[in-house]
Design a protein around this motif. Structure first.
Motif, PDB file in Angstrom:
ATOM      1  N   VAL A   1      21.003  84.830 -14.197  1.00 13.29           N
ATOM      2  CA  VAL A   1      20.068  85.799 -13.619  1.00 13.29           C
ATOM      3  C   VAL A   1      19.609  85.318 -12.243  1.00 13.29           C
ATOM      4  N   HIS A   2      19.595  86.252 -11.278  1.00 10.60           N
ATOM      5  CA  HIS A   2      19.105  85.931  -9.934  1.00 10.60           C
ATOM      6  C   HIS A   2      17.644  86.346  -9.828  1.00 10.60           C
ATOM      7  N   PHE A   3      16.782  85.394  -9.490  1.00 10.25           N
ATOM      8  CA  PHE A   3      15.343  85.660  -9.437  1.00 10.25           C
ATOM      9  C   PHE A   3      14.904  85.934  -8.003  1.00 10.25           C
ATOM     10  N   GLU A   4      14.559  87.195  -7.720  1.00 13.61           N
ATOM     11  CA  GLU A   4      14.006  87.536  -6.409  1.00 13.61           C
ATOM     12  C   GLU A   4      12.564  87.035  -6.331  1.00 13.61           C
ATOM     13  N   GLU A   5      12.010  87.033  -5.118  1.00 11.86           N
ATOM     14  CA  GLU A   5      10.659  86.516  -4.911  1.00 11.86           C
ATOM     15  C   GLU A   5       9.625  87.283  -5.725  1.00 11.86           C
ATOM     16  N   ASP A   6       9.839  88.578  -5.902  1.00 11.95           N
ATOM     17  CA  ASP A   6       8.872  89.405  -6.628  1.00 11.95           C
ATOM     18  C   ASP A   6       9.278  89.643  -8.088  1.00 11.95           C
ATOM     19  N   TYR A   7      10.169  88.818  -8.585  1.00 13.34           N
ATOM     20  CA  TYR A   7      10.722  89.039  -9.919  1.00 13.34           C
ATOM     21  C   TYR A   7       9.628  89.083 -10.988  1.00 13.34           C
ATOM     22  N   PHE A   8       8.622  88.235 -10.858  1.00  8.20           N
ATOM     23  CA  PHE A   8       7.605  88.122 -11.908  1.00  8.20           C
ATOM     24  C   PHE A   8       6.315  88.877 -11.575  1.00  8.20           C
ATOM     25  N   ASP A   9       6.382  89.805 -10.613  1.00  3.36           N
ATOM     26  CA  ASP A   9       5.170  90.537 -10.214  1.00  3.36           C
ATOM     27  C   ASP A   9       4.624  91.437 -11.326  1.00  3.36           C
ATOM     28  N   ASN A  10       5.469  91.802 -12.290  1.00  5.70           N
ATOM     29  CA  ASN A  10       5.010  92.694 -13.362  1.00  5.70           C
ATOM     30  C   ASN A  10       4.449  91.939 -14.561  1.00  5.70           C
ATOM     31  N   PHE A  11       4.313  90.602 -14.419  1.00  6.34           N
ATOM     32  CA  PHE A  11       3.771  89.788 -15.509  1.00  6.34           C
ATOM     33  C   PHE A  11       2.326  89.409 -15.209  1.00  6.34           C
ATOM     34  N   ASP A  12       1.548  89.227 -16.259  1.00  3.97           N
ATOM     35  CA  ASP A  12       0.152  88.816 -16.095  1.00  3.97           C
ATOM     36  C   ASP A  12      -0.236  87.940 -17.286  1.00  3.97           C
ATOM     37  N   VAL A  13      -1.285  87.167 -17.104  1.00  2.00           N
ATOM     38  CA  VAL A  13      -1.785  86.288 -18.171  1.00  2.00           C
ATOM     39  C   VAL A  13      -3.186  86.736 -18.548  1.00  2.00           C
ATOM     40  N   GLU A  14      -3.438  86.800 -19.822  1.00  2.00           N
ATOM     41  CA  GLU A  14      -4.754  87.179 -20.339  1.00  2.00           C
ATOM     42  C   GLU A  14      -5.339  85.999 -21.104  1.00  2.00           C
ATOM     43  N   LEU A  15      -6.556  85.604 -20.732  1.00  2.00           N
ATOM     44  CA  LEU A  15      -7.224  84.495 -21.414  1.00  2.00           C
ATOM     45  C   LEU A  15      -8.055  85.039 -22.568  1.00  2.00           C
ATOM     46  N   ASP A  16      -8.051  84.313 -23.681  1.00  2.00           N
ATOM     47  CA  ASP A  16      -8.848  84.708 -24.845  1.00  2.00           C
ATOM     48  C   ASP A  16      -9.820  83.563 -25.149  1.00  2.00           C
ATOM     49  N   ILE A  17     -11.094  83.749 -24.756  1.00  2.00           N
ATOM     50  CA  ILE A  17     -12.089  82.685 -24.965  1.00  2.00           C
ATOM     51  C   ILE A  17     -13.309  83.214 -25.730  1.00  2.00           C
ATOM     52  N   GLU A  18     -13.158  84.387 -26.335  1.00  2.00           N
ATOM     53  CA  GLU A  18     -14.299  85.020 -26.996  1.00  2.00           C
ATOM     54  C   GLU A  18     -14.667  84.332 -28.299  1.00  2.00           C
TER      55      GLU A  18
END
Length: 385
Positions: free
Chosen positions: A52-69
Motif C-alpha cells: 500500500v502506498h501511503f499519501e500524506e493525507d492517508y490517515f486524515d479520516n481517522f480520529d482518536v477518542e479518549l474514554d476517561i469517564e
C-alpha cells in the motif's frame, strides 16, 4: 465498542497538566494526536506486505477518542470515517454498501459512516507505543510553546522584571512573568544583550526588555530578552518621565552603545527629545530636578552615561546638539543629499567632540543619520573645503 485499556489515564492527564502548566484540554489534544500517530505506525506496519502506498493525507479520516469517564474503563479507541461505495478499493477509506445495508437500510452510496477500528490491545505493538510516547513529548512541547507565544506576543518591546536562574555557555537563563497570573517561564539573555557592569548572580533581579518571542520548535527558551537594546532606555524614560507618558514630550531618536568595541570605553546612550509645548523644556523634563529622573535610569543601567539632547528640524542645530557636551563653532552641511557634514570646533574641544575612541561622534552620527567629520576651526580652510 472496542477499547485499548490505559489504566489511570485521567490521573495521567491531570498530572501532566500540573507539571507542564498546561490546560487539560491541551494535554488531551496532544495525547489524541500522539495516539493517532501510534496507530498510523501500527497500520503502516500491518499493511506493508500489501504494498500500500501511503499519501500524506492517508490517515486524515481517522480520529482518536479518549474514554476517561469511568475509573474502571479508561483508555482510547480509534474511529475511521468511511465513504459508502458499491465496490471497495481502499479498506481504510471505504465500506461496501451491501455491508452497511445490513444495519442501516436507508444508507446510500456517497454517504459516510464512522466505524470503530480500534486494534486489539496485544496488536498495538511496541514500536507503535514508542512512536506514541515520542510524539506525545513533542506535542506537549509544541503546546507549551504555543501558549507562551500567545501569552507574550503582545508584550514585545515592553519592560519585564527578570530573575537570574543560571548560566548556559555565555547566555544567562532568566525567568519572567507576563503579569497575568500565569507561572513564570524561562527567557534567554544572550551575551550581546548583556551589560558589562551587570553582575548576574543567581536569584538577582533585573529589568529587561522583551526583545523577541520566537515561533517554531527550536531548542532552548523561545523568549529573548535584552539589557542592551535601545528600547530599554526608551521604556525606562517613559516610566520615569510623566511628560513622555502624557505625550507632552516625545523621544525622537535613540543611539546606544551598550557594549563598546573596547573595554576602555564605557557604555553610552544619546537620546533626542522634543515637545510642541512652548513652556515645556523636554531636556529638563527628562533630567528632572537635580537630575533625579535621569539618575534612576542611570542606576538601573549600572552607571551608563546618558546624554539627553534637544531635537531640531534644522540639521545643523540637531548635529551640534548631538555632539554634546562638546562646544561647536559651526556646522557646515557639505552634501545634504548624501547627508555629509563638517563640524568645526575649537582645538580644546576636539577630543571631547570626537570622544574616547570616537564614541561621541559615532553616536551623534547614528542619532542624526548624518556622516560627521570633526574639524579644528583654526585650521579649517573654508575656500578649499
Amino acid at each position: 465498542m472496542s477499547l485499548v485499556s490505559l489504566p489511570n489515564l485521567k490521573d495521567l492527564i491531570d498530572s501532566i497538566s500540573r507539571e507542564r502548566n498546561l490546560p487539560k484540554h491541551a494535554v488531551e489534544n496532544a495525547l489524541r494526536e500522539a495516539l493517532l500517530k501510534g496507530y498510523e505506525r501500527f497500520r503502516r506496519t500491518q499493511r506493508l506486505a500489501e504494498g500500500v502506498h501511503f499519501e500524506e493525507d492517508y490517515f486524515d479520516n481517522f480520529d482518536v477518542e479518549l474514554d476517561i469517564e469511568y475509573e474502571d474503563e479508561q483508555g482510547f479507541r480509534v474511529l475511521a470515517t468511511k465513504t459508502i461505495v458499491e465496490e471497495v478499493t481502499s479498506a481504510d477509506h471505504q465500506i461496501a454498501l451491501a455491508e452497511v445495508l445490513e444495519v442501516a437500510p436507508e444508507a446510500q452510496v456517497g454517504d459516510t459512516v464512522v466505524l470503530d477500528v480500534t486494534p486489539e490491545q496485544r496488536d498495538f505493538g511496541r514500536m507503535a507505543a514508542i512512536q506514541t510516547k515520542q510524539v506525545l513529548a513533542q506535542k506537549l512541547r509544541d503546546q507549551q510553546r504555543k501558549l507562551i507565544q500567545e501569552e507574550f506576543q503582545d508584550l514585545e518591546g515592553t519592560i519585564l522584571m527578570a530573575t537570574v536562574q543560571r548560566f548556559e555557555r555565555q547566555s544567562v537563563i532568566m525567568t519572567i512573568s507576563s503579569g497575568t497570573g500565569q507561572p513564570e517561564v524561562e527567557a534567554e539573555l544572550l551575551k550581546r544583550d548583556q551589560l558589562p557592569n551587570d553582575n548576574y548572580r543567581p536569584n538577582s533581579k533585573f529589568r529587561v526588555v522583551l526583545k523577541r518571542v520566537s515561533e517554531g520548535s527550536h531548542r532552548g527558551p523561545q523568549l529573548l530578552v535584552s539589557r542592551a537594546d535601545a528600547a530599554l532606555v526608551v521604556e525606562l524614560f517613559s516610566n520615569e518621565v510623566p511628560e513622555i507618558e502624557d505625550e507632552i514630550v516625545r523621544i525622537v531618536a535613540v543611539a546606544r552603545e551598550a557594549n563598546p568595541p573596547s573595554r576602555s570605553v564605557g557604555p553610552r546612550t544619546k537620546i533626542a527629545v522634543d515637545t510642541a509645548e512652548r513652556d515645556v523644556d523636554p531636556v529638563g523634563a527628562c533630567i528632572g530636578a537635580r537630575g533625579s529622573r535621569i539618575q534612576v535610569v542611570v542606576n538601573e543601567l549600572r552607571g551608563e552615561k546618558i546624554d539627553v539632547i534637544r531635537y531640531s528640524l534644522d540639521p545643523a542645530t540637531y548635529i551640534a546638539n548631538a555632539l554634546s557636551p562638546a562646544r561647536v563653532d559651526e556646522v557646515r552641511l557639505m552634501n545634504p543629499e548624501e547627508r555629509q557634514a563638517h563640524v568645526l570646533v575649537p582645538e580644546d574641544q576636539l577630543s571631547l567632540a570626537i570622544g574616547k575612541e570616537g564614541q561621541n561622534v559615532r553616536l551623534a552620527a547614528r542619532l542624526t543619520g548624518w556622516k560627521i567629520d570633526i574639524k579644528d576651526t583654526a585650521k579649517y580652510d573654508h575656500a578649499e573645503e
